[in-house]
Write a protein that holds these residues in place. Structure first.
Motif, PDB file in Angstrom:
ATOM      1  N   UNK A  88      20.487 -50.486  14.280  1.00 25.18           N
ATOM      2  CA  UNK A  88      19.416 -49.697  15.080  1.00 25.18           C
ATOM      3  C   UNK A  88      18.305 -48.497  14.316  1.00 25.18           C
ATOM      4  N   UNK A  89      18.267 -49.368  13.682  1.00 23.88           N
ATOM      5  CA  UNK A  89      16.797 -49.352  12.386  1.00 23.88           C
ATOM      6  C   UNK A  89      16.230 -50.138  12.238  1.00 23.88           C
ATOM      7  N   UNK A  90      14.974 -49.182  11.714  1.00 20.81           N
ATOM      8  CA  UNK A  90      13.174 -49.962  11.624  1.00 20.81           C
ATOM      9  C   UNK A  90      13.014 -49.550  10.255  1.00 20.81           C
ATOM     10  N   UNK A  91      13.028 -50.785   9.754  1.00 20.31           N
ATOM     11  CA  UNK A  91      12.445 -49.797   8.285  1.00 20.31           C
ATOM     12  C   UNK A  91      11.464 -51.385   7.873  1.00 20.31           C
ATOM     13  N   UNK A  92      10.436 -50.339   6.818  1.00 27.11           N
ATOM     14  CA  UNK A  92       9.387 -51.069   6.597  1.00 27.11           C
ATOM     15  C   UNK A  92       9.414 -52.717   5.805  1.00 27.11           C
ATOM     16  N   UNK A  93      11.059 -52.155   5.196  1.00 28.66           N
ATOM     17  CA  UNK A  93      11.505 -53.502   4.165  1.00 28.66           C
ATOM     18  C   UNK A  93      13.097 -54.676   4.567  1.00 28.66           C
ATOM     19  N   UNK A  94      12.320 -56.029   4.216  1.00 26.24           N
ATOM     20  CA  UNK A  94      14.169 -56.388   4.841  1.00 26.24           C
ATOM     21  C   UNK A  94      14.826 -57.674   4.400  1.00 26.24           C
ATOM     22  N   UNK A  95      15.673 -56.729   3.232  1.00 30.69           N
ATOM     23  CA  UNK A  95      16.124 -58.388   2.208  1.00 30.69           C
ATOM     24  C   UNK A  95      17.191 -58.739   3.193  1.00 30.69           C
ATOM     25  N   UNK A  96      17.031 -60.258   2.743  1.00 33.39           N
ATOM     26  CA  UNK A  96      18.592 -61.621   3.280  1.00 33.39           C
ATOM     27  C   UNK A  96      18.165 -61.663   2.163  1.00 33.39           C
ATOM     28  N   UNK A  97      19.861 -61.680   1.585  1.00 29.81           N
ATOM     29  CA  UNK A  97      20.801 -61.830   0.615  1.00 29.81           C
ATOM     30  C   UNK A  97      20.726 -60.466  -0.006  1.00 29.81           C
ATOM     31  N   UNK A  98      21.775 -59.866   0.012  1.00 30.97           N
ATOM     32  CA  UNK A  98      22.656 -58.799  -1.606  1.00 30.97           C
ATOM     33  C   UNK A  98      22.950 -59.245  -2.270  1.00 30.97           C
ATOM     34  N   UNK A  99      23.136 -60.147  -2.931  1.00 32.92           N
ATOM     35  CA  UNK A  99      23.417 -60.636  -4.742  1.00 32.92           C
ATOM     36  C   UNK A  99      23.709 -60.192  -5.795  1.00 32.92           C
ATOM     37  N   UNK A 100      23.040 -60.787  -6.769  1.00 31.53           N
ATOM     38  CA  UNK A 100      22.867 -60.122  -7.682  1.00 31.53           C
ATOM     39  C   UNK A 100      21.068 -59.785  -7.998  1.00 31.53           C
ATOM     40  N   UNK A 101      20.970 -60.873  -7.571  1.00 32.92           N
ATOM     41  CA  UNK A 101      19.029 -61.436  -6.900  1.00 32.92           C
ATOM     42  C   UNK A 101      18.486 -60.080  -6.127  1.00 32.92           C
ATOM     43  N   UNK A 102      18.838 -60.284  -4.957  1.00 29.73           N
ATOM     44  CA  UNK A 102      18.651 -58.756  -3.789  1.00 29.73           C
ATOM     45  C   UNK A 102      18.960 -57.871  -3.999  1.00 29.73           C
ATOM     46  N   UNK A 103      20.288 -57.325  -4.755  1.00 27.17           N
ATOM     47  CA  UNK A 103      20.528 -55.703  -5.044  1.00 27.17           C
ATOM     48  C   UNK A 103      20.160 -54.925  -6.080  1.00 27.17           C
ATOM     49  N   UNK A 104      19.511 -56.341  -6.748  1.00 24.58           N
ATOM     50  CA  UNK A 104      18.396 -55.194  -7.710  1.00 24.58           C
ATOM     51  C   UNK A 104      17.398 -54.721  -7.193  1.00 24.58           C
ATOM     52  N   UNK A 105      16.702 -55.631  -6.451  1.00 25.09           N
ATOM     53  CA  UNK A 105      15.266 -55.027  -5.408  1.00 25.09           C
ATOM     54  C   UNK A 105      15.735 -54.978  -5.173  1.00 25.09           C
ATOM     55  N   UNK A 106      16.754 -54.610  -4.570  1.00 26.16           N
ATOM     56  CA  UNK A 106      16.931 -53.242  -3.197  1.00 26.16           C
ATOM     57  C   UNK A 106      17.966 -52.284  -3.496  1.00 26.16           C
ATOM     58  N   UNK A 107      17.900 -51.844  -5.025  1.00 20.12           N
ATOM     59  CA  UNK A 107      18.535 -50.549  -5.807  1.00 20.12           C
ATOM     60  C   UNK A 107      17.098 -49.978  -6.387  1.00 20.12           C
ATOM     61  N   UNK A 108      15.857 -50.894  -6.713  1.00 20.79           N
ATOM     62  CA  UNK A 108      14.922 -50.296  -7.078  1.00 20.79           C
ATOM     63  C   UNK A 108      14.252 -49.738  -6.284  1.00 20.79           C
ATOM     64  N   UNK A 109      14.228 -50.272  -4.816  1.00 23.25           N
ATOM     65  CA  UNK A 109      13.352 -49.541  -3.936  1.00 23.25           C
ATOM     66  C   UNK A 109      14.298 -48.331  -3.563  1.00 23.25           C
ATOM     67  N   UNK A 110      15.352 -48.327  -3.544  1.00 24.64           N
ATOM     68  CA  UNK A 110      16.236 -47.461  -2.729  1.00 24.64           C
ATOM     69  C   UNK A 110      15.904 -45.966  -4.028  1.00 24.64           C
ATOM     70  N   UNK A 111      15.697 -46.502  -5.621  1.00 30.52           N
ATOM     71  CA  UNK A 111      15.524 -44.609  -6.164  1.00 30.52           C
ATOM     72  C   UNK A 111      13.998 -44.567  -5.963  1.00 30.52           C
ATOM     73  N   UNK A 112      13.027 -45.384  -5.664  1.00 30.94           N
ATOM     74  CA  UNK A 112      11.647 -44.857  -5.359  1.00 30.94           C
ATOM     75  C   UNK A 112      11.382 -45.245  -3.765  1.00 30.94           C
TER      76      UNK A 112
END
Length: 633
Positions: free
Chosen positions: A412-436
């Motif tokens: 139910x979301x419509x966000x500008x960024x979509x991340x597929x795969x949230x392991x060690x690599x994806x979660x690092x990117x996701x945390x950086x985006x979330x912090x900003x």
């Protein structure tokens, strides 16, 4: 047949070196390669080793002992104590459930005595510790819920071998003392209560000796700085403890496991693991070769219907029991299947129980040999069953499970960024985006990881990112950026193919493990490729340059230039990678050009701006100015 030791060694090693790489090339496990190698060189195919396939098993079983020692090293005592209910619960349920079903079934449908039926049922209820743990290690599943469940059941089975062997003489009418080859121990003649006290005393001795004798001894040996002496000490520990346990009638493998647990908290844990691992690998390979060579094909040919049908029924019964146990512990369906298929075979201790049953005249010789053929065939079938599960059954069950979960995973979301795969690599990117303060829609296919991330506050959706309908539901039509960070490069590539076809205007940032993965992505016209091995290696190189005296600004600039030139080179090499000669020539030319460009770049930098943000350099300059002013004063 020449029984020269060197010739036998050449035959075993040659068979392994030829068959195992072929098996790996075909996408099969190394275990299957060893088993096939043993079958080929065994007495019933090429006949290179005669009957030695059975004799070598006594030596090769030491590989299982070493494997359990290494497992013990990785399992700290407090963790082992926390798992006690898990081990007793799953292990007891599997052993009792399988034995009971096999016993009742064989009692009704086979014309066997109940003593014979019980002995066979107990032997077949055990699974192969060597095959299961090696398979889990190859697939990287040792530390997953499947790995822990499998380990719990196998450990309980290994412990249960001791009371099973003690119980078998009660089923026999033969005088145990008159049986020359029957397993005997130093404490056999003592009263039962005294035997129990001795066993407890020996186990306590192993515990205290490990902590207060062997660890200090390892300190002394380590000071000699002789690696071969440390290796000899590690082997002495495993052999000594295993022999001691065997003397009192316990399993050598269990003794080695206990020794590993005792030393798990010591500072020598990793050193011991490194010294023992090569021996363990070689002996396990020899064990699987021995299993393959010991299969009696003559017996199978004489009675194929009984062996194959009975083997299929055995696998089906064990699969059903294991699947139910796994479901009872509320595991996901993919974990249930892997757990049930992985432990659905009979094990190496089945050979021991059948041999002992023959000596005690509980099971007739012909029937015992047939059951041992069933055990061997079930062990050979396991890698094939796991392959069928991985390639056929598992993908279909994933689709069904996805349909069941559809209501829970409505996006139910419509966000500008979509991340597929949230392991060690994806979660690092996701945390950086979330912090900003940038919101992203996260897709992942690991149900356990999703549950954990949701508890941590992340809004993660279950789904297969290769499916077009899921990508549409995630908002790919309106998103600005799609970050493909899936661990599996093949799946990652499939996602990008779908995105390129249906969402050509969507900007894709994709992960690549190495240069070869990058070549495939370049072929699909992907512009933004981020190689894991490139950026971390360059960062290390930059730190090395700074440590060697280069200014921080200079080193960082060189690192960024290196990445830029390397990315250009990668795109050139992608075009020529199928022509080996042209590829090698281009690599050599590009390396020389890259070095020249970096040299010219470092000389062309303006000294005044070269350290414009290098705080350490500014501090050094201020210190120099301060010193010069003091001298002037």
């Amino acid at each position: 047949m020449d029984t020269n030791f060197l010739l036998q060694a050449i035959i075993y090693l040659s068979a392994a070196v030829i068959c195992v790489p072929i098996a790996k090339k075909l996408g099969l496990s190394s275990i299957l390669g060893y088993l096939l190698a043993g079958i080929i060189i065994g007495p019933y195919v090429l006949g290179f080793i005669g009957q030695e396939g059975q004799d070598i098993m006594h030596f090769a079983e030491f590989g299982v002992v070493m494997m359990l020692f290494l497992i013990g090293l990785e399992l700290e005592p407090n963790k082992f104590w926390k798992m006690r209910k898990f081990i007793l619960g799953m292990g007891a349920a599997q052993l009792i459930g399988t034995t009971l079903i096999l016993f009742i079934g064989c009692l009704f449908f086979m014309d066997w005595k109940w003593e014979t039926t019980l002995a066979i049922s107990l032997a077949l209820a055990l699974s192969s510790t060597a095959i299961v743990l090696q398979t889990l290690k190859e697939k990287g599943l040792s530390n997953t819920s499947v790995g822990r469940s499998s380990f719990a059941v196998l450990l309980f089975q290994d412990i249960a071998v001791i009371p099973i062997l003690a119980f078998l003489p009660l089923l026999s009418t033969v005088n145990l003392e008159a049986t020359n080859n029957a397993p005997q121990s130093l404490i056999t003649g003592y009263a039962s209560w005294l035997q129990t006290v001795i066993v407890i005393g020996i186990i306590s001795t192993i515990y205290f000796a490990g902590r207060f004798v062997f660890v200090p001894l390892l300190h002394i040996i380590a000071k000699t700085r002789l690696q071969e002496l440390f290796t000899a000490s590690a082997l002495l520990l495993v052999v000594g403890v295993s022999y001691l346990m065997q003397l009192i009638g316990l399993s050598p493998a269990l003794g080695a496991f206990m020794a590993g647990v005792v030393l798990a908290n010591s500072e020598f844990r990793h050193e011991l693991e490194g010294d023992i691992a090569p021996f363990k690998g070689l002996l396990l390979g020899l064990f699987f070769l021995g299993v393959g060579a010991s299969i009696n094909f003559q017996l199978i040919i004489e009675n194929p219907l009984f062996i194959f049908v009975f083997g299929a029924i055995l696998t089906l019964v064990k699969f059903a029991v294991l699947f139910v146990i796994s479901r009872f512990h509320k595991n996901k369906i993919d974990q249930n299947l892997l757990f049930a298929f992985g432990l659905s075979q009979a094990g190496e201790f089945g050979f021991v129980i059948m041999s002992f049953s023959m000596q005690l005249n509980i099971v007739p010789n012909i029937l015992a040999n047939q059951i041992m053929a069933v055990i061997a065939m079930s062990m050979v079938a396991t890698p094939f069953l796991l392959l069928i599960n991985e390639r056929i059954i598992y993908p279909n069950t994933r689709i069904q499970e996805k349909e069941i979960k559809k209501d829970n995973d409505y996006i139910d979301e419509d966000n500008p960024v979509i991340i597929a795969g949230f392991g060690h690599f994806g979660s690092t990117v996701g945390r950086l985006l979330r912090a900003n303060q940038i919101k992203s829609t996260i897709l992942d296919y690991d149900s356990d990881r999703i549950d954990l991330l949701r508890k941590m506050g992340y809004k993660v959706y279950y789904g297969d990112a290769t499916r077009l309908e899921l990508l549409k539901a995630a908002g790919c039509e309106n998103a600005k950026i799609f970050i493909a960070a899936i661990d599996n490069p093949t799946v990652n590539l499939q996602v990008i193919e779908t995105l390129k076809k249906h969402f050509p205007n969507l900007k894709i940032l994709t992960r690549a493990r190495n240069r070869n993965d990058a070549y495939e992505l370049i072929d699909h016209k992907v512009e933004h490729i981020y190689r894991e091995t490139l950026y971390s290696a360059v960062n290390m190189g930059v730190d090395a340059l700074v440590a060697l005296g280069l200014r921080k600004y200079t080193a960082t600039r060189q690192g960024q230039q290196f990445i830029k030139y390397d990315e250009i080179t990668t795109r050139k090499l992608a075009e020529k990678r199928h022509d080996k000669m042209a590829y090698l020539i281009t690599i050599k030319e590009e390396i020389e050009l890259q070095e020249q460009l970096l040299k010219s770049d470092i000389y062309s930098q303006v000294a005044a701006t070269n350290h414009s943000w290098d705080s350490q350099h500014l501090k050094n300059n201020l210190a120099d100015l301060s010193d010069s002013s003091e001298l002037q004063d």
